[in-house]
Design a protein around this motif. Structure first.
Motif, PDB file in Angstrom:
ATOM      1  N   THR A 346       0.954  -1.094   0.081  1.00  0.00           N
ATOM      2  CA  THR A 346      -0.111  -0.006  -0.100  1.00  0.00           C
ATOM      3  C   THR A 346       0.980   1.144  -0.124  1.00  0.00           C
ATOM      4  OG1 THR A 346      -1.829  -1.040   1.236  1.00  0.00           O
ATOM      5  CG2 THR A 346      -1.550   1.413   1.133  1.00  0.00           C
ATOM      6  N   GLY A 347       0.582   2.080  -1.032  1.00  0.00           N
ATOM      7  CA  GLY A 347       1.567   3.320  -0.991  1.00  0.00           C
ATOM      8  C   GLY A 347       0.672   4.412  -1.172  1.00  0.00           C
ATOM      9  N   VAL A 348       0.702   5.053  -2.592  1.00  0.00           N
ATOM     10  CA  VAL A 348      -0.155   6.174  -2.936  1.00  0.00           C
ATOM     11  C   VAL A 348      -1.610   5.742  -2.919  1.00  0.00           C
ATOM     12  CG1 VAL A 348       0.179   5.829  -5.204  1.00  0.00           C
ATOM     13  CG2 VAL A 348      -0.531   8.038  -4.715  1.00  0.00           C
ATOM     14  N   THR A 349      -2.628   6.461  -2.673  1.00  0.00           N
ATOM     15  CA  THR A 349      -4.072   6.017  -2.854  1.00  0.00           C
ATOM     16  C   THR A 349      -4.743   7.155  -3.676  1.00  0.00           C
ATOM     17  OG1 THR A 349      -4.544   7.211  -0.543  1.00  0.00           O
ATOM     18  CG2 THR A 349      -4.139   4.739  -0.546  1.00  0.00           C
ATOM     19  N   VAL A 350      -5.824   6.787  -3.883  1.00  0.00           N
ATOM     20  CA  VAL A 350      -6.653   7.682  -4.826  1.00  0.00           C
ATOM     21  C   VAL A 350      -7.972   8.036  -4.088  1.00  0.00           C
ATOM     22  CG1 VAL A 350      -7.670   7.932  -7.060  1.00  0.00           C
ATOM     23  CG2 VAL A 350      -5.461   6.635  -6.898  1.00  0.00           C
ATOM     24  N   LYS A 351      -8.350   9.371  -3.928  1.00  0.00           N
ATOM     25  CA  LYS A 351      -9.464   9.740  -3.347  1.00  0.00           C
ATOM     26  C   LYS A 351     -10.287  10.698  -4.269  1.00  0.00           C
ATOM     27  CE  LYS A 351     -11.535  11.287   1.065  1.00  0.00           C
ATOM     28  NZ  LYS A 351     -11.209  12.073   2.217  1.00  0.00           N
ATOM     29  N   ASN A 352     -11.479  10.374  -4.890  1.00  0.00           N
ATOM     30  CA  ASN A 352     -12.148  11.145  -5.824  1.00  0.00           C
ATOM     31  C   ASN A 352     -11.132  11.466  -7.139  1.00  0.00           C
ATOM     32  OD1 ASN A 352     -14.401  11.105  -4.278  1.00  0.00           O
ATOM     33  ND2 ASN A 352     -13.700  13.062  -3.157  1.00  0.00           N
ATOM     34  N   GLY A 353     -10.363  10.318  -7.501  1.00  0.00           N
ATOM     35  CA  GLY A 353      -9.409  10.734  -8.663  1.00  0.00           C
ATOM     36  C   GLY A 353      -8.169  11.312  -8.093  1.00  0.00           C
ATOM     37  N   LYS A 354      -8.007  12.081  -7.143  1.00  0.00           N
ATOM     38  CA  LYS A 354      -6.972  12.725  -6.812  1.00  0.00           C
ATOM     39  C   LYS A 354      -5.712  11.914  -6.064  1.00  0.00           C
ATOM     40  CE  LYS A 354      -5.440  16.891  -4.024  1.00  0.00           C
ATOM     41  NZ  LYS A 354      -4.507  17.582  -4.914  1.00  0.00           N
ATOM     42  N   LEU A 355      -4.525  11.958  -6.360  1.00  0.00           N
ATOM     43  CA  LEU A 355      -3.545  11.262  -5.872  1.00  0.00           C
ATOM     44  C   LEU A 355      -3.251  11.673  -4.375  1.00  0.00           C
ATOM     45  CD1 LEU A 355      -1.211  11.267  -8.880  1.00  0.00           C
ATOM     46  CD2 LEU A 355      -2.462   9.232  -8.120  1.00  0.00           C
ATOM     47  N   ILE A 356      -3.458  10.721  -3.586  1.00  0.00           N
ATOM     48  CA  ILE A 356      -3.115  11.093  -2.123  1.00  0.00           C
ATOM     49  C   ILE A 356      -1.579  10.500  -1.703  1.00  0.00           C
ATOM     50  CG2 ILE A 356      -3.940  11.139   0.327  1.00  0.00           C
ATOM     51  CD1 ILE A 356      -5.741  12.541  -1.624  1.00  0.00           C
ATOM     52  N   LEU A 357      -0.486  11.282  -1.477  1.00  0.00           N
ATOM     53  CA  LEU A 357       0.669  10.966  -1.333  1.00  0.00           C
ATOM     54  C   LEU A 357       1.020  10.543   0.310  1.00  0.00           C
ATOM     55  CD1 LEU A 357       2.698  13.763  -3.029  1.00  0.00           C
ATOM     56  CD2 LEU A 357       1.506  11.616  -4.053  1.00  0.00           C
ATOM     57  N   PRO A 358       1.692   9.273   0.593  1.00  0.00           N
ATOM     58  CA  PRO A 358       1.671   9.125   1.816  1.00  0.00           C
ATOM     59  C   PRO A 358       2.890   9.913   2.568  1.00  0.00           C
ATOM     60  CG  PRO A 358       2.405   7.073   0.264  1.00  0.00           C
ATOM     61  CD  PRO A 358       2.201   8.325  -0.561  1.00  0.00           C
ATOM     62  N   ASP A 359       2.528  10.455   3.871  1.00  0.00           N
ATOM     63  CA  ASP A 359       3.285  11.313   4.353  1.00  0.00           C
ATOM     64  C   ASP A 359       4.395  10.844   5.519  1.00  0.00           C
ATOM     65  OD1 ASP A 359       1.757  10.502   6.646  1.00  0.00           O
ATOM     66  OD2 ASP A 359       0.931  12.494   6.935  1.00  0.00           O
ATOM     67  N   ARG A 360       4.535   9.209   5.031  1.00  0.00           N
ATOM     68  CA  ARG A 360       5.665   8.656   5.787  1.00  0.00           C
ATOM     69  C   ARG A 360       7.082   8.761   5.296  1.00  0.00           C
ATOM     70  NH1 ARG A 360       1.002   5.354   5.449  1.00  0.00           N
ATOM     71  NH2 ARG A 360       1.727   4.794   3.602  1.00  0.00           N
ATOM     72  N   PRO A 361       8.166   8.578   6.022  1.00  0.00           N
ATOM     73  CA  PRO A 361       9.243   8.722   5.482  1.00  0.00           C
ATOM     74  C   PRO A 361       9.694   7.761   4.099  1.00  0.00           C
ATOM     75  CG  PRO A 361       9.624   8.644   7.635  1.00  0.00           C
ATOM     76  CD  PRO A 361       8.174   8.327   7.488  1.00  0.00           C
ATOM     77  N   GLY A 362      10.630   8.347   3.197  1.00  0.00           N
ATOM     78  CA  GLY A 362      10.719   7.561   2.058  1.00  0.00           C
ATOM     79  C   GLY A 362       9.579   7.376   1.285  1.00  0.00           C
ATOM     80  N   LEU A 363       9.362   6.593   0.444  1.00  0.00           N
ATOM     81  CA  LEU A 363       8.078   5.970  -0.634  1.00  0.00           C
ATOM     82  C   LEU A 363       6.957   6.294   0.385  1.00  0.00           C
ATOM     83  CD1 LEU A 363       9.310   3.438  -3.103  1.00  0.00           C
ATOM     84  CD2 LEU A 363       9.210   5.962  -3.492  1.00  0.00           C
ATOM     85  N   GLY A 364       7.330   5.478   1.690  1.00  0.00           N
ATOM     86  CA  GLY A 364       5.969   5.591   2.459  1.00  0.00           C
ATOM     87  C   GLY A 364       5.309   4.305   2.197  1.00  0.00           C
ATOM     88  N   LEU A 365       6.002   3.139   1.801  1.00  0.00           N
ATOM     89  CA  LEU A 365       5.176   1.785   1.483  1.00  0.00           C
ATOM     90  C   LEU A 365       4.989   1.041   2.677  1.00  0.00           C
ATOM     91  CD1 LEU A 365       7.371   0.600  -1.599  1.00  0.00           C
ATOM     92  CD2 LEU A 365       4.988   1.758  -1.596  1.00  0.00           C
TER      93      LEU A 365
END
Ligand code: MG
Length: 369
Positions: A346-365
């Protein structure tokens, strides 16, 4: 007998703390780099003009040092003489160099990787992404912050609808209800029927990818102007990759932007395509990773071109890495991870089409267990 004892001097007792520290230092595990070919299963059979497939193999890498593991991935592209095996072989050949190098000098390391290896951009991407994930985890910042970007600027991503029979196309469009912008594959005789099927069920903005489908420039102009009347925002790669001059002629006769994909693989291609296309589609697997993709986006912007981030069928590793750069671009087509059934992350997610970036360090995986 020690040399001091032989000389009749008393033995020196080292402080316990120092001994402990020495013991800890010698016990620290050596850095490691591993790679594995991972079979990603597609939710729906993926059909193109060339073939039909139920899976896609990508190369995954893990770089561990100082108790931190960075993850990377690259999707080899057969057209450019890449395979999962050739990508794994390339990473293997670079392993000693990478483990002997200081990862704080990642820019120098990746320049050397590009100097040593011809082609094999998927392998380069798998190395670059793992190193950038490691570095930004070590710094304790999300990758987007390393580049000074604002995650609120991340764009919406299109959701791709593959070529299919009109009834199936309609069903796919209805399934994609949560995505405000769709990407449709065109470039075939069935284009009109496909668009009709899509427009029968939605009024959403549409972007199209012709995948080099039109070999005749008059046909390309006619098709693009018709697509504009159907509410299409832009068209990607209308003509074959090397038909740069014909594409320039086409561009002069249409109104919507034309975006280069197959015509623009690397940074040095941008100058060549800048008068024939309005923008470029950058993919980490084509560019060779995050740093090179960032450089391509900046060069394209310097020419006043539009920018887009795309992807191959990949896990959330590559797609999330690309998403961290997405606040930079006009358009995103980052849905490769949404097409697979066994995403390890699990990393980037999509909400109503918009990309939601993880705010954890690194890629945030986060690895699925
Ligand atoms: Mg494309």
């Amino acid at each position: 007998m020690t040399r001091r004892e032989a000389l009749g001097l008393p033995a020196i007792a080292l402080p316990a703390l120092t001994l402990g520290a020495v013991r800890l230092a010698t016990a620290a595990p050596a850095p490691s780099l591993s790679s594995a070919i991972v079979r990603l299963k597609l939710k729906h059979t993926w059909t193109t003009v060339m073939s039909s497939s139920d899976f896609r193999d990508t190369l995954h890498t893990s770089y561990t040092r100082d108790g931190i593991t960075g993850h990377g991935e690259g999707a080899p592209i057969v057209r450019y003489n890449e395979s999962p095996e050739s990508a794994a072989k390339t990473v293997g050949e670079l392993r000693k160099f990478l483990l002997d190098s200081d990862p704080r000098q990642f820019s120098k390391i990746l320049a050397e990787v590009f100097r040593r290896v011809e082609g094999q951009y998927a392998a380069k991407a798998a190395i670059d992404i793992a190193l950038m994930d490691w570095t930004t985890q070590k710094l304790g910042v999300p990758l987007y912050r390393y580049f000074g970007l604002d995650p609120k600027d991340a764009p919406v991503t299109t959701f791709s609808i593959g070529i299919d029979k009109p009834e199936t196309t309609k069903a796919k469009v209805e399934e994609a209800a949560e995505y405000p912008v769709l990407k449709i594959k065109v470039g075939l005789d069935s284009d009109e029927a496909t668009m009709e099927a899509v427009r029968a069920v939605t009024k959403k903005p549409i972007r199209v990818d012709a995948n080099e489908g039109w070999t005749d420039r008059e046909t390309a102009v006619r098709k693009i102007n018709w697509l504009e009347s159907q509410g299409v925002e832009f068209v990607e790669q209308p003509m074959p990759a090397d038909r740069i001059e014909d594409t320039r002629w086409v561009r002069g006769k249409v109104h919507i932007p034309i975006i280069a994909d197959e015509s623009c693989l690397h940074a040095h291609d941008i100058a060549k395509v800048k008068d024939s296309f309005d923008g470029i589609n950058v993919k980490l697997d084509k560019a060779g990773g995050v740093l090179e993709a960032w450089r391509m986006l900046q060069i394209a912007k310097s020419f006043g071109m539009k920018t887009m981030l795309g992807c191959m069928v990949s896990s959330s590793c590559t797609v999330t890495a690309a998403a961290h750069l997405s606040p930079l671009v006009d358009y995103a087509d980052l849905d490769g991870n949404l097409l697979i059934a066994n995403d390890p992350w699990t990393g980037v997610t999509v909400k109503n089409g918009k990309l939601i970036l993880p705010d954890r360090p690194g890629l945030g995986l986060i690895k699925h267990t």
